[in-house]
Enzyme design. Sequence first.
Site, PDB file in Angstrom:
ATOM      1  N   GLU A 199      -3.347 -10.718  -0.158  1.00 34.52           N
ATOM      2  CA  GLU A 199      -1.992 -10.598  -0.731  1.00 34.52           C
ATOM      3  C   GLU A 199      -2.173 -10.424  -2.240  1.00 34.52           C
ATOM      4  OE1 GLU A 199       0.367 -14.177  -0.457  1.00 34.52           O
ATOM      5  OE2 GLU A 199       2.268 -13.110  -0.773  1.00 34.52           O
ATOM      6  N   ASP A 217       8.503 -13.091   5.697  1.00 33.48           N
ATOM      7  CA  ASP A 217       7.769 -14.056   4.868  1.00 33.48           C
ATOM      8  C   ASP A 217       8.645 -15.274   4.500  1.00 33.48           C
ATOM      9  OD1 ASP A 217       5.521 -15.047   3.635  1.00 33.48           O
ATOM     10  OD2 ASP A 217       5.447 -13.580   2.031  1.00 33.48           O
TER      11      ASP A 217
HETATM   12  N1  ADE Z   1       3.705 -19.739   1.442  1.00 37.04           N
HETATM   13  C1  ADE Z   1       4.917 -19.254   1.685  1.00 37.04           C
HETATM   14  N2  ADE Z   1       4.943 -17.939   1.454  1.00 37.04           N
HETATM   15  C2  ADE Z   1       3.698 -17.575   1.060  1.00 37.04           C
HETATM   16  C3  ADE Z   1       3.091 -16.365   0.688  1.00 37.04           C
HETATM   17  N3  ADE Z   1       3.753 -15.203   0.655  1.00 37.04           N
HETATM   18  N4  ADE Z   1       1.799 -16.379   0.330  1.00 37.04           N
HETATM   19  C4  ADE Z   1       1.115 -17.518   0.345  1.00 37.04           C
HETATM   20  N5  ADE Z   1       1.639 -18.683   0.686  1.00 37.04           N
HETATM   21  C5  ADE Z   1       2.927 -18.722   1.047  1.00 37.04           C
HETATM   22 ZN    ZN Z   2       3.396 -15.741   3.942  1.00 38.22          ZN
END
Ligand code: ADE
Ligand code: ZN
Length: 340
Positions: free
Chosen positions: A200, A278
């Site tokens: 990410e 998400d």
């Molecule tokens: N916890 C909640 N959303 C998240 C994300 N997008 N990346 C990492 N941890 C998270």
């Molecule tokens: Zn996440």
Amino acid sequence: MTDLAHFVSGLPKAELHLHIEGSLEPEQMFELARRNRIAIPFASVEELRGAYSFSRLQDFLDIYYQGADVLRTEEDFHDLALAYFRRAAADSVVHAEIFFDPQTHTDRGIPFQVVADGLLAGMLEAERDLGVTSRLILCFLRHLDEDAAFETLAAAEPWLDRIAAVGLDSSEVGHPPSKFRRVFDRAGEMGLLRVAHAGEEGPPAYVHEALDLLHIDRLDHGNRALEDAALTTRLARSGMTLTVCPLSNLKLCVVEDIDAHPIERMLRLGLRATVNSDDPAYFGGYVNDNYRALIPAGRLDAHDFATLARNSFLGSFLDDVAVTRHLDTIDAYVAAAAIA
Ligand code: ADE
Ligand code: ZN
């Protein structure tokens, strides 16, 4: 709504990347604060929403962990889950695999039992009343240490028949998957499936680690895997599912512009990409908002959207019979829509 937006909205779909704590809408946060007599440092729903401006993952996580403080009782977790499932059902979601972060709660003195039983009660009710099936995924917070993850896994033992998988979330950079190799091994021995957020904000090396050291069954996000051609080929060849979150990527500045989102590239490269929300209360929308946000770029047609929905079932932890049944409903939906 355009014809394509209408088609996409009604597509039967699964959601595979949803943090239940991230579905806590400001209105519900205020309601739970009132019910539990907790003061929150915002004067109004509008002021709270106004604070949802992030330039990276950590900005969001700081406010997200603070928001979760209003969740105190089994009823709170039940209500949180049910509110999510109502919105999901309205978006034609028929199956959801939801993350929860037990350490966010146990570290505040809320017993694991309160969290798990509340969420599981909401999940049962959603299946009974809304027809939405679900699975629960226990995430370890990667900014905490491996011992804490082991403690969480031990606390979860009485619920293991109702937990499908373990996951890994929170601050990615500086907390590589290798930090959790042993606890993921243990989870595997206990019969749990394994998923992890990787790529990410973190580099492609973290995706390699998630594959090689954590033996993941699904990759959460995975955007930065595209920087490594060999890794991309490996993911495509192995049929690894990526749970991609377009509006999250926009809000957390993983992409600069939604029209530049790489989801179309992922599909053309043969990756099994899926679309997910998400943390919908923080990122501006539920799963259909995420699908529809991909329309204006003009690079995906109705067949591509149907592929994304099919991928959501193919990448789910449902058994083959259920997956086939869901794929059949997509085929019937596509045929009825008579898309060219
Ligand atoms: N916890 C909640 N959303 C998240 C994300 N997008 N990346 C990492 N941890 C998270
Ligand atoms: Zn996440």
